[in-house]
Design a protein around this motif. Structure first.
Motif, PDB file in Angstrom:
ATOM      1  N   SER A 176       4.550 -14.628  27.005  1.00 32.69           N
ATOM      2  CA  SER A 176       5.464 -13.490  26.842  1.00 32.69           C
ATOM      3  C   SER A 176       5.236 -12.781  25.515  1.00 32.69           C
ATOM      4  CB  SER A 176       6.920 -13.958  26.939  1.00 32.69           C
ATOM      5  OG  SER A 176       7.209 -14.420  28.236  1.00 32.69           O
ATOM      6  N   CYS A 179       2.059 -10.715  25.858  1.00 37.10           N
ATOM      7  CA  CYS A 179       2.287  -9.531  26.690  1.00 37.10           C
ATOM      8  C   CYS A 179       3.089  -8.475  25.938  1.00 37.10           C
ATOM      9  CB  CYS A 179       2.993  -9.916  27.987  1.00 37.10           C
ATOM     10  SG  CYS A 179       1.960 -10.861  29.139  1.00 37.10           S
ATOM     11  N   ALA A 184      -1.901  -8.667  27.129  1.00 37.59           N
ATOM     12  CA  ALA A 184      -1.656  -9.270  28.437  1.00 37.59           C
ATOM     13  C   ALA A 184      -2.915  -9.880  29.044  1.00 37.59           C
ATOM     14  CB  ALA A 184      -1.071  -8.227  29.389  1.00 37.59           C
ATOM     15  N   THR A 208      -0.499 -12.511  31.411  1.00 42.35           N
ATOM     16  CA  THR A 208       0.352 -11.965  32.481  1.00 42.35           C
ATOM     17  C   THR A 208       0.535 -12.980  33.596  1.00 42.35           C
ATOM     18  OG1 THR A 208      -0.323  -9.693  32.025  1.00 42.35           O
ATOM     19  CG2 THR A 208       0.574 -10.149  34.211  1.00 42.35           C
ATOM     20  N   GLN A 211       2.764 -15.888  32.574  1.00 44.30           N
ATOM     21  CA  GLN A 211       4.163 -15.466  32.485  1.00 44.30           C
ATOM     22  C   GLN A 211       4.869 -15.639  33.813  1.00 44.30           C
ATOM     23  OE1 GLN A 211       4.510 -11.406  31.131  1.00 44.30           O
ATOM     24  NE2 GLN A 211       6.287 -11.842  29.872  1.00 44.30           N
ATOM     25  N   GLN A 212       4.119 -15.505  34.903  1.00 39.01           N
ATOM     26  CA  GLN A 212       4.702 -15.572  36.246  1.00 39.01           C
ATOM     27  C   GLN A 212       4.439 -16.902  36.941  1.00 39.01           C
ATOM     28  OE1 GLN A 212       2.607 -12.268  37.926  1.00 39.01           O
ATOM     29  NE2 GLN A 212       3.711 -10.734  36.721  1.00 39.01           N
TER      30      GLN A 212
END
Length: 370
Positions: A176, A179, A184, A208, A211-212
């Protein structure tokens, strides 16, 4: 049983384990022993062994009178060891206890003659071997017990980071941060079981993607390798150089970029140096001081809480979360601050402030007034 007889009459062995729990036999410091099995005897004769619970099965037959986990919080360790004065204690830490390990903290509590160190290969070295990186080319960053925003100061083109995480969630936090700072595409690898059979490198993901990503199966014990090369050269707030004015949130009271560059050249920050930023405003001088060296300490003082709120937000956003800010009158707080190597007076410049500042350090220290 041999032990050092000094003020605490404590023999403390900070042990290095590799990732399979193998003991490394060569001691550093304390008594010198020719007996190659001395490390085994130290375990057999120990009154207390402290080790992470994942090593307890391996150590259950070591012969020690007591086997315990590391205390939580870690700061309770000193009181635990104080209760074992005149006793033999063995501490188990993975890797090198003096390289971002527990050994450094223990050395602050006890005389060097009372401590014997056995280092093993550190996770940092093993991570370099896994990635094929040279250690001198890498930034080693610990966010274990530190704010994740610490990493921001190390953002620069083509940087390579080796990050010591707090837990599995550190992956999301670092991703995070990257990003949010326009990085990212940075590649992050989570390296686990280093130095063991079955050593694994999780699939490298971009910031990125991490992060997910789900961390459900992620262990808390791993190293993070971060490569900023995919981000190219267009990275905001390069880690070196004075920041642009727009990097700071302010109410207009801001030491401008050129003036900050001039002030810092005269303040001469260096590792472990302490600065006072009196009338700190949005915290720009204190933050710039802290950015020059990770180990430089900065204290920002202001009488207005609204400005200090901006200063604290700036410190977090710009990668210097350890800057300390106080709401106080600059004259009244001086006796309570650590002895400075340099003082900057921005807001509240008066002859009394100058004379009071000069009384707090000898010749050779630096005082800069704007």
């Amino acid at each position: 049983r041999q032990r050092d007889i000094l003020s605490l009459e404590l023999e403390l062995a900070a042990r290095g384990l590799d990732r399979d729990g193998a003991l490394h036999k060569q001691p550093i410091g304390g008594h010198k022993h020719n007996d190659g099995d001395w490390h085994k005897k130290a375990l057999e004769n120990a009154d207390l062994i402290i080790a992470d619970v994942r090593f307890h099965d391996m150590l259950s037959d070591a012969g020690a009178q007591s086997l315990e986990a590391w205390p939580k919080p870690f700061s309770d360790l000193k009181s635990k060891l104080d209760s074992f004065k005149t006793k033999s204690v063995v501490l188990f830490a993975t890797g090198d206890p003096l390289f971002y390990g527990a050994g450094a903290s223990v050395k602050r509590y006890f005389p060097e003659q009372e401590i014997i160190i056995w280092p093993a290969l550190s996770g940092i070295q093993l991570a370099c071997a896994n990635r094929g990186w040279q250690l001198p080319d890498c930034e080693v960053i610990s966010i274990h017990g530190r704010a994740v925003e610490t990493v921001i100061s190390f953002i620069y083109p083509f940087a390579k980071w080796l990050v010591i995480p707090k837990n599995a969630g550190s992956l999301h936090e670092v991703a995070s941060c990257l990003c949010n700072k326009g990085c990212a595409e940075a590649e992050i690898s989570a390296l686990s079981a280093l130095g063991r059979q079955g050593e694994s490198q999780l699939v490298t993901k971009t910031a990125t993607q991490w992060q997910q990503a789900s961390l459900e199966d992620m262990s808390d014990f791993y190293m993070m390798a971060v490569d900023l090369a995919p981000c190219g050269r267009v990275i905001p707030h390069n880690a070196s150089g004075v920041l642009p004015d727009e990097a700071f949130i302010s109410d207009g009271k801001l030491t401008k970029q050129e003036a900050r560059a001039s002030a810092l050249s005269k303040l001469k920050p260096h590792p472990h140096a302490v600065s006072w930023d009196l009338g700190t405003g949005c915290g720009s001088i204190a933050i710039e001081w802290a950015r020059t060296h990770l180990k430089a300490k900065a204290y920002g003082i202001d009488s207005r809480e609204d400005r200090l709120e901006r200063a604290r937000a700036n410190a977090m956003a710009l990668g210097t979360p350890d800057v300390t800010f106080h709401k106080a009158d600059i004259l009244s707080i001086m006796p309570d601050l650590p002895e400075p190597d340099a003082i900057f007076i921005g807001g509240g410049l008066t002859s009394e402030a100058i004379s009071s500042s000069l009384s707090y350090f000898p010749a050779g220290r630096r005082l800069v007034c704007h």
